[in-house]
Design a protein around this motif. Structure first.
Motif, PDB file in Angstrom:
ATOM      1  N   UNK A 107       0.797  -1.216   0.000  1.00 48.14           N
ATOM      2  CA  UNK A 107       0.000   0.000   0.000  1.00 48.14           C
ATOM      3  C   UNK A 107       0.827   1.261   0.000  1.00 48.14           C
ATOM      4  N   UNK A 108       0.153   2.353   0.238  1.00 46.97           N
ATOM      5  CA  UNK A 108       0.780   3.666   0.107  1.00 46.97           C
ATOM      6  C   UNK A 108       1.428   4.117   1.415  1.00 46.97           C
ATOM      7  N   UNK A 109       2.241   5.149   1.269  1.00 48.26           N
ATOM      8  CA  UNK A 109       2.900   5.724   2.434  1.00 48.26           C
ATOM      9  C   UNK A 109       1.925   6.602   3.200  1.00 48.26           C
ATOM     10  N   UNK A 110       2.103   6.614   4.507  1.00 49.14           N
ATOM     11  CA  UNK A 110       1.178   7.362   5.355  1.00 49.14           C
ATOM     12  C   UNK A 110       1.795   8.664   5.864  1.00 49.14           C
ATOM     13  N   UNK A 111       2.906   8.542   6.550  1.00 51.29           N
ATOM     14  CA  UNK A 111       3.589   9.722   7.096  1.00 51.29           C
ATOM     15  C   UNK A 111       5.065   9.613   6.779  1.00 51.29           C
ATOM     16  N   UNK A 112       5.703  10.747   6.575  1.00 48.00           N
ATOM     17  CA  UNK A 112       7.143  10.726   6.292  1.00 48.00           C
ATOM     18  C   UNK A 112       7.801  11.991   6.788  1.00 48.00           C
ATOM     19  N   UNK A 113       9.126  11.932   6.855  1.00 47.43           N
ATOM     20  CA  UNK A 113       9.884  13.064   7.357  1.00 47.43           C
ATOM     21  C   UNK A 113      10.263  14.029   6.251  1.00 47.43           C
ATOM     22  N   UNK A 114      11.097  15.016   6.618  1.00 44.22           N
ATOM     23  CA  UNK A 114      11.508  16.058   5.683  1.00 44.22           C
ATOM     24  C   UNK A 114      12.497  15.556   4.649  1.00 44.22           C
ATOM     25  N   UNK A 115      13.178  14.472   4.966  1.00 46.92           N
ATOM     26  CA  UNK A 115      14.110  13.899   4.013  1.00 46.92           C
ATOM     27  C   UNK A 115      15.540  14.353   4.219  1.00 46.92           C
ATOM     28  N   UNK A 116      16.457  13.623   3.584  1.00 50.50           N
ATOM     29  CA  UNK A 116      17.870  13.952   3.609  1.00 50.50           C
ATOM     30  C   UNK A 116      18.409  13.846   2.184  1.00 50.50           C
ATOM     31  N   UNK A 117      19.196  14.834   1.788  1.00 51.92           N
ATOM     32  CA  UNK A 117      19.683  14.899   0.413  1.00 51.92           C
ATOM     33  C   UNK A 117      20.885  13.981   0.229  1.00 51.92           C
ATOM     34  N   UNK A 118      20.828  13.175  -0.800  1.00 52.50           N
ATOM     35  CA  UNK A 118      21.956  12.340  -1.208  1.00 52.50           C
ATOM     36  C   UNK A 118      22.369  12.783  -2.608  1.00 52.50           C
TER      37      UNK A 118
END
Length: 122
Positions: A107-118
């Motif tokens: 299924x789909x994503x529910x909650x996520x963070x701001x992320x980190x750049x690679x």
């Protein structure tokens, strides 16, 4: 309140390695599946890897098979993404996320963070 905070990104040369961390809070990590997805400029979101609440790991993207490994330390409330043999096409913002199915990687994503750049570049 459920929170996910990613870290560990940076600039690395092709062939190099990085380990991303996803620090979680506000929920019992052992009860949840956690996924990593990435988004590059101008491209659609792409699921990378996922680990279920029971510790089963899957790779959403065939391009990372044999290079990326997802793992979890429930005592530290942290999920990791070890990335080896990095390629320029791995350049993206990487996010960790919970799933709407909660304990499985379906299924789909529910909650996520701001992320980190690679960024993978010579």
């Amino acid at each position: 309140q459920l929170q996910l905070v990613e870290s560990g990104g940076g600039l690395v040369q092709p062939g190099g390695s990085l380990r991303l961390s996803c620090a979680t809070s506000g929920f019992t990590l052992a009860d949840y599946a956690i996924a990593w997805f990435r988004q590059a400029p101008g491209k659609e979101r792409e699921g990378v890897s996922c680990i279920t609440s029971s510790g089963i790991t899957i790779n959403y993207a065939g391009s990372v098979k044999g290079r990326f490994t997802i793992s979890r330390d429930s005592a530290k409330n942290t999920v990791y993404l070890q990335m080896n043999s990095l390629k320029p096409e791995d350049t993206a913002i990487y996010h960790c996320a919970t799933l709407r199915s909660r304990s499985s990687c379906l299924g789909s994503f529910a909650s996520w963070g701001q992320g980190t750049q690679v960024t993978v570049s010579s």
